[in-house]
Design a protein around this motif. Sequence first.
Motif, short mmCIF file in Angstrom:
data_model
loop_
_atom_site.label_atom_id
_atom_site.label_comp_id
_atom_site.label_asym_id
_atom_site.label_seq_id
_atom_site.Cartn_x
_atom_site.Cartn_y
_atom_site.Cartn_z
N THR A 12 0.81 -1.23 0.00
CA THR A 12 0.00 0.00 0.00
C THR A 12 0.83 1.27 0.00
N GLY A 13 2.09 1.16 0.42
CA GLY A 13 2.92 2.35 0.55
C GLY A 13 2.65 3.13 1.84
N ILE A 14 1.85 2.57 2.74
CA ILE A 14 1.54 3.23 4.01
C ILE A 14 2.55 2.75 5.05
N ASP A 15 3.43 3.65 5.46
CA ASP A 15 4.43 3.30 6.46
C ASP A 15 3.77 2.94 7.78
N ASN A 16 4.28 1.90 8.41
CA ASN A 16 3.83 1.50 9.75
C ASN A 16 2.31 1.31 9.81
N ILE A 17 1.76 0.72 8.80
CA ILE A 17 0.30 0.56 8.69
C ILE A 17 -0.30 -0.18 9.89
N LYS A 18 0.47 -1.09 10.49
CA LYS A 18 -0.09 -1.87 11.60
C LYS A 18 -0.31 -1.02 12.85
N HIS A 19 0.28 0.15 12.92
CA HIS A 19 0.02 1.06 14.04
C HIS A 19 -1.08 2.06 13.70
N LYS A 20 -1.66 1.88 12.54
CA LYS A 20 -2.73 2.77 12.07
C LYS A 20 -3.99 1.93 11.84
N GLY A 21 -4.56 2.01 10.67
CA GLY A 21 -5.79 1.25 10.38
C GLY A 21 -5.56 -0.21 10.08
N GLY A 22 -4.31 -0.57 9.79
CA GLY A 22 -3.98 -1.95 9.49
C GLY A 22 -4.53 -2.42 8.17
N ALA A 23 -4.37 -3.71 7.93
CA ALA A 23 -4.92 -4.32 6.72
C ALA A 23 -6.43 -4.12 6.67
#
Length: 182
Positions: free
Chosen positions: A128-139
């Motif tokens: 996705t290009g979203i850095d650190n996605i797991k600390h945000k909305g996640g998959a």
Amino acid sequence: MYHVVAATINPAKIKAISQAFSDIFGAGSCHIEGVEVDSGVAAQPISNTETRTGARQRVMNARRVRPEADFWVAIEAGIEEDTAFAWMVVENQKLRGESRSASFTLPAIVMKGIHQGRELGDEMARLTGIDNIKHKGGAIGAFTAGHLTRSSVYHQALILALCPFHNDIYQRKADDEDSDLI
């Protein structure tokens, strides 16, 4: 005020824990402290059993780090076959509550990365290009266009894991006189 130790420093998980405890025990009734502890399982658990074990072991390790707390809470995300989910474990000195979150199927391109040894969060960040996605909305956030997030899905499961701590039916013995009325 309850001292709640979250067996994580992930902001998305801490947000879900804070919201669930506020919903059940009232706003301002809890202080949430995040601690980094080991799960004792793979960084990306790949079975229901491994994921649940990881959550239980995180709670056990959080209890060792902060034995004076009122509650210990862990959330462990995992994958089984091509399905992603998480286990919630909540304990106090007397009780344990557990719940599994809603689950969703991962696309083949994500599973390819998992099979190559990457964690779901890392693979989703790559795709996705979203850095650190797991600390945000996640998959969850990525696949639902933000309609759901890790926090929102975990929140619901945490509410269910908290049932033994506020619903007296959980305190009844199976041989209680009124148990057959329900």
